[in-house]
Write a protein that holds these residues in place. Structure first.
Motif, PDB file in Angstrom:
ATOM      1  N   ALA A   1       0.850  -1.193   0.000  1.00 60.97           N
ATOM      2  CA  ALA A   1       0.000   0.000   0.000  1.00 60.97           C
ATOM      3  C   ALA A   1       0.887   1.244   0.000  1.00 60.97           C
ATOM      4  CB  ALA A   1      -0.964  -0.042   1.195  1.00 60.97           C
ATOM      5  N   GLY A   2       0.702   2.150   0.957  1.00 63.76           N
ATOM      6  CA  GLY A   2       1.549   3.324   1.025  1.00 63.76           C
ATOM      7  C   GLY A   2       3.010   2.995   1.273  1.00 63.76           C
ATOM      8  N   GLY A   3       3.297   1.840   1.865  1.00 60.22           N
ATOM      9  CA  GLY A   3       4.683   1.418   2.047  1.00 60.22           C
ATOM     10  C   GLY A   3       5.365   1.155   0.719  1.00 60.22           C
ATOM     11  N   MET A   4       4.620   0.606  -0.239  1.00 57.33           N
ATOM     12  CA  MET A   4       5.156   0.450  -1.585  1.00 57.33           C
ATOM     13  C   MET A   4       5.432   1.816  -2.197  1.00 57.33           C
ATOM     14  SD  MET A   4       3.408  -1.256  -4.984  1.00 57.33           S
ATOM     15  CE  MET A   4       2.593   0.305  -5.429  1.00 57.33           C
ATOM     16  N   GLU A   5       4.506   2.748  -2.005  1.00 63.60           N
ATOM     17  CA  GLU A   5       4.685   4.095  -2.541  1.00 63.60           C
ATOM     18  C   GLU A   5       5.905   4.770  -1.930  1.00 63.60           C
ATOM     19  OE1 GLU A   5       0.667   6.145  -3.560  1.00 63.60           O
ATOM     20  OE2 GLU A   5       0.361   5.099  -1.663  1.00 63.60           O
ATOM     21  N   LEU A   6       6.145   4.541  -0.656  1.00 60.64           N
ATOM     22  CA  LEU A   6       7.313   5.103   0.008  1.00 60.64           C
ATOM     23  C   LEU A   6       8.595   4.537  -0.605  1.00 60.64           C
ATOM     24  CD1 LEU A   6       8.193   6.971   2.336  1.00 60.64           C
ATOM     25  CD2 LEU A   6       8.076   4.986   3.858  1.00 60.64           C
ATOM     26  N   ALA A   7       8.614   3.232  -0.890  1.00 57.72           N
ATOM     27  CA  ALA A   7       9.773   2.619  -1.536  1.00 57.72           C
ATOM     28  C   ALA A   7       9.965   3.165  -2.950  1.00 57.72           C
ATOM     29  CB  ALA A   7       9.618   1.102  -1.562  1.00 57.72           C
ATOM     30  N   LEU A   8       8.872   3.382  -3.670  1.00 57.79           N
ATOM     31  CA  LEU A   8       8.963   3.914  -5.026  1.00 57.79           C
ATOM     32  C   LEU A   8       9.464   5.351  -5.034  1.00 57.79           C
ATOM     33  CD1 LEU A   8       5.683   2.547  -6.675  1.00 57.79           C
ATOM     34  CD2 LEU A   8       7.988   1.588  -6.800  1.00 57.79           C
ATOM     35  N   TRP A   9       9.242   6.090  -3.953  1.00 60.34           N
ATOM     36  CA  TRP A   9       9.767   7.458  -3.846  1.00 60.34           C
ATOM     37  C   TRP A   9      11.297   7.454  -3.825  1.00 60.34           C
ATOM     38  CZ3 TRP A   9      12.300   9.311   0.713  1.00 60.34           C
ATOM     39  CH2 TRP A   9      12.676  10.660   0.649  1.00 60.34           C
ATOM     40  N   CYS A  10      11.889   6.405  -3.274  1.00 60.33           N
ATOM     41  CA  CYS A  10      13.349   6.325  -3.206  1.00 60.33           C
ATOM     42  C   CYS A  10      13.921   6.172  -4.608  1.00 60.33           C
ATOM     43  CB  CYS A  10      13.765   5.141  -2.328  1.00 60.33           C
ATOM     44  SG  CYS A  10      13.218   5.274  -0.597  1.00 60.33           S
ATOM     45  N   ASP A  11      15.196   6.486  -4.762  1.00 62.63           N
ATOM     46  CA  ASP A  11      15.853   6.408  -6.062  1.00 62.63           C
ATOM     47  C   ASP A  11      16.160   4.968  -6.470  1.00 62.63           C
ATOM     48  OD1 ASP A  11      16.444   9.363  -6.714  1.00 62.63           O
ATOM     49  OD2 ASP A  11      17.169   9.147  -4.655  1.00 62.63           O
ATOM     50  N   ILE A  12      16.493   4.132  -5.504  1.00 56.46           N
ATOM     51  CA  ILE A  12      16.905   2.745  -5.743  1.00 56.46           C
ATOM     52  C   ILE A  12      16.273   1.890  -4.654  1.00 56.46           C
ATOM     53  CG2 ILE A  12      18.885   1.150  -5.837  1.00 56.46           C
ATOM     54  CD1 ILE A  12      20.613   3.591  -6.636  1.00 56.46           C
ATOM     55  N   ARG A  13      15.909   0.651  -5.011  1.00 53.24           N
ATOM     56  CA  ARG A  13      15.311  -0.262  -4.046  1.00 53.24           C
ATOM     57  C   ARG A  13      16.133  -1.555  -3.977  1.00 53.24           C
ATOM     58  NH1 ARG A  13      12.469   3.193  -6.091  1.00 53.24           N
ATOM     59  NH2 ARG A  13      13.160   2.420  -8.132  1.00 53.24           N
ATOM     60  N   VAL A  14      16.583  -1.894  -2.769  1.00 55.60           N
ATOM     61  CA  VAL A  14      17.247  -3.171  -2.501  1.00 55.60           C
ATOM     62  C   VAL A  14      16.286  -4.007  -1.673  1.00 55.60           C
ATOM     63  CG1 VAL A  14      19.190  -4.317  -1.377  1.00 55.60           C
ATOM     64  CG2 VAL A  14      19.551  -2.143  -2.576  1.00 55.60           C
ATOM     65  N   MET A  15      15.906  -5.183  -2.188  1.00 61.08           N
ATOM     66  CA  MET A  15      14.911  -6.020  -1.512  1.00 61.08           C
ATOM     67  C   MET A  15      15.518  -7.319  -1.004  1.00 61.08           C
ATOM     68  SD  MET A  15      11.563  -5.662  -4.009  1.00 61.08           S
ATOM     69  CE  MET A  15      10.438  -6.413  -2.811  1.00 61.08           C
TER      70      MET A  15
ATOM     71  N   MET B   1      10.851  -3.057 -10.658  1.00 63.41           N
ATOM     72  CA  MET B   1      10.373  -2.390  -9.440  1.00 63.41           C
ATOM     73  C   MET B   1      11.463  -2.282  -8.391  1.00 63.41           C
ATOM     74  SD  MET B   1       6.474  -3.666  -8.690  1.00 63.41           S
ATOM     75  CE  MET B   1       6.200  -2.587  -7.268  1.00 63.41           C
ATOM     76  N   CYS B   2      12.509  -3.096  -8.516  1.00 64.82           N
ATOM     77  CA  CYS B   2      13.660  -2.979  -7.625  1.00 64.82           C
ATOM     78  C   CYS B   2      14.915  -3.223  -8.445  1.00 64.82           C
ATOM     79  CB  CYS B   2      13.570  -3.923  -6.427  1.00 64.82           C
ATOM     80  SG  CYS B   2      14.004  -5.638  -6.767  1.00 64.82           S
ATOM     81  N   GLU B   3      16.055  -2.922  -7.862  1.00 65.24           N
ATOM     82  CA  GLU B   3      17.322  -3.003  -8.587  1.00 65.24           C
ATOM     83  C   GLU B   3      18.254  -4.086  -8.066  1.00 65.24           C
ATOM     84  OE1 GLU B   3      15.079  -0.171  -9.786  1.00 65.24           O
ATOM     85  OE2 GLU B   3      15.804   0.138  -7.722  1.00 65.24           O
ATOM     86  N   GLN B   4      17.971  -4.627  -6.882  1.00 63.65           N
ATOM     87  CA  GLN B   4      18.831  -5.684  -6.329  1.00 63.65           C
ATOM     88  C   GLN B   4      18.020  -6.516  -5.359  1.00 63.65           C
ATOM     89  OE1 GLN B   4      22.306  -4.207  -4.282  1.00 63.65           O
ATOM     90  NE2 GLN B   4      23.225  -6.209  -4.028  1.00 63.65           N
ATOM     91  N   VAL B   5      18.247  -7.835  -5.364  1.00 66.91           N
ATOM     92  CA  VAL B   5      17.636  -8.744  -4.397  1.00 66.91           C
ATOM     93  C   VAL B   5      18.754  -9.462  -3.653  1.00 66.91           C
ATOM     94  CG1 VAL B   5      16.207 -10.807  -4.077  1.00 66.91           C
ATOM     95  CG2 VAL B   5      15.513  -9.053  -5.727  1.00 66.91           C
ATOM     96  N   VAL B   6      18.647  -9.494  -2.332  1.00 68.42           N
ATOM     97  CA  VAL B   6      19.672 -10.113  -1.492  1.00 68.42           C
ATOM     98  C   VAL B   6      18.997 -11.092  -0.538  1.00 68.42           C
ATOM     99  CG1 VAL B   6      21.164  -8.082  -1.647  1.00 68.42           C
ATOM    100  CG2 VAL B   6      19.540  -8.259   0.244  1.00 68.42           C
ATOM    101  N   GLU B   7      19.792 -11.838   0.198  1.00 68.39           N
ATOM    102  CA  GLU B   7      19.224 -12.813   1.126  1.00 68.39           C
ATOM    103  C   GLU B   7      18.431 -12.109   2.222  1.00 68.39           C
ATOM    104  OE1 GLU B   7      23.103 -13.322   4.089  1.00 68.39           O
ATOM    105  OE2 GLU B   7      22.537 -14.944   2.718  1.00 68.39           O
ATOM    106  N   SER B   8      17.457 -12.815   2.768  1.00 67.52           N
ATOM    107  CA  SER B   8      16.622 -12.244   3.819  1.00 67.52           C
ATOM    108  C   SER B   8      17.478 -11.812   5.003  1.00 67.52           C
ATOM    109  CB  SER B   8      15.571 -13.265   4.274  1.00 67.52           C
ATOM    110  OG  SER B   8      14.688 -13.552   3.220  1.00 67.52           O
ATOM    111  N   GLY B   9      17.164 -10.648   5.523  1.00 70.71           N
ATOM    112  CA  GLY B   9      17.934 -10.069   6.614  1.00 70.71           C
ATOM    113  C   GLY B   9      19.115  -9.236   6.160  1.00 70.71           C
TER     114      GLY B   9
END
Length: 270
Positions: free
Chosen positions: A119-133, A187-195
């Motif tokens: 929801a708005g948390g996704m929008e907050l992440a999209l506001w950032c320049d880069i997303r690491v998930m 929608m994101c630029e990098q995926v890493v291990e959980s944590g």
């Protein structure tokens, strides 16, 4: 609620309401987040920020307990219509419901996403320049099920990242978008291990912060400001943004290269 941890030129802005609401955003948190990012943008010693939700959730969106109080028309008018509406003319906009989503910063911000960014948390992440998930993190317009529309830029920014048709499908169905799909569709630029999202985002931030910052900020500004412009106007804007950085940093950088007798193509030490 919101605190900043500083490691030289890298600032990590931490939102901590996990125990109460999986880091959902209430008005106090939104105001505190805006203040933190304004402080970051104004501080000459800071170059790159990381936004992280403590406790295993990036942000579960707008606090629905607060939203439930807005069925009263007077409260809705005061808190939403009067408090958050865009002003007429060129006057600065107030904060968004999720806080900094209307801020136009001069420096890059990286989202470190663990768990839900919905929801708005996704929008907050999209506001950032880069997303690491983290590999277990996910996006989704989960507010679809509660009748709450996107108010923090989601319908604008998602289409710019993934295209109109794909954005429309994600927004209208409200489905879960796991990290592997987010990476595949942009929608994101990098995926890493959980944590590991915070550490990976901070490592990327340090990599960006080590470069001369006038050029970094000029190029970032050009990417943001030229989107959708005709090519000639976009090139003109890129020139305007970058030319002063050449005088401030580029000439000296070229002189250092020349003094070291470097050759074009010797990029291993960059």
């Amino acid at each position: 609620m919101v605190r900043i941890e500083k490691q030289g030129a890298v600032w990590t802005v931490i939102h901590s309401r996990f125990a109460e609401a999986r880091n959902a955003m209430d008005p106090d948190s939104a105001e505190a987040l805006v203040a933190a990012f304004k402080e970051f943008d104004a501080d000459d010693s800071a170059s790159v920020a990381v936004l992280w939700g403590e406790g295993g959730a990036f942000c579960a969106g707008w606090d629905l307990k607060f939203a439930s109080t807005l069925s009263d028309r007077e409260a809705f008018q005061r808190h939403v219509v009067d408090g958050l509406a865009f002003p007429t003319g060129a006057n600065p906009a107030p904060r968004g419901p999720l806080g900094p989503t209307r801020l136009e910063l001069s420096k890059p911000v990286i989202a470190a996403v663990e768990g839900p960014a919905v929801a708005g948390g996704m929008e907050l992440a999209l506001w950032c320049d880069i997303r690491v998930m983290a590999e277990s993190a996910y996006f989704g317009v989960y507010c679809r099920r509660w009748g709450i529309p996107l108010l923090d830029g989601g319908s604008v920014r998602l289409a710019r990242l993934v295209g109109q048709g794909r954005a429309m499908e994600i927004i209208l169905t409200g489905r879960k978008v796991p990290a592997d799909e987010a990476l595949r569709i942009g929608m994101c630029e990098q995926v890493v291990e959980s944590g590991g999202a915070r550490a990976a985002a901070e490592a990327m931030a340090r990599e960006i912060a080590r470069f001369p910052q006038a050029a970094v900020r000029a190029d970032r500004r050009s990417v943001v400001e030229t989107y959708g412009l005709p090519v000639r106007e976009a090139l003109r804007q890129e020139w305007t943004n970058g030319v002063e950085a050449i005088f401030k940093e580029g000439a000296n950088g070229a002189a250092r290269f020349a003094a070291g007798k470097g050759r074009h193509g010797d990029f291993a030490k960059i």
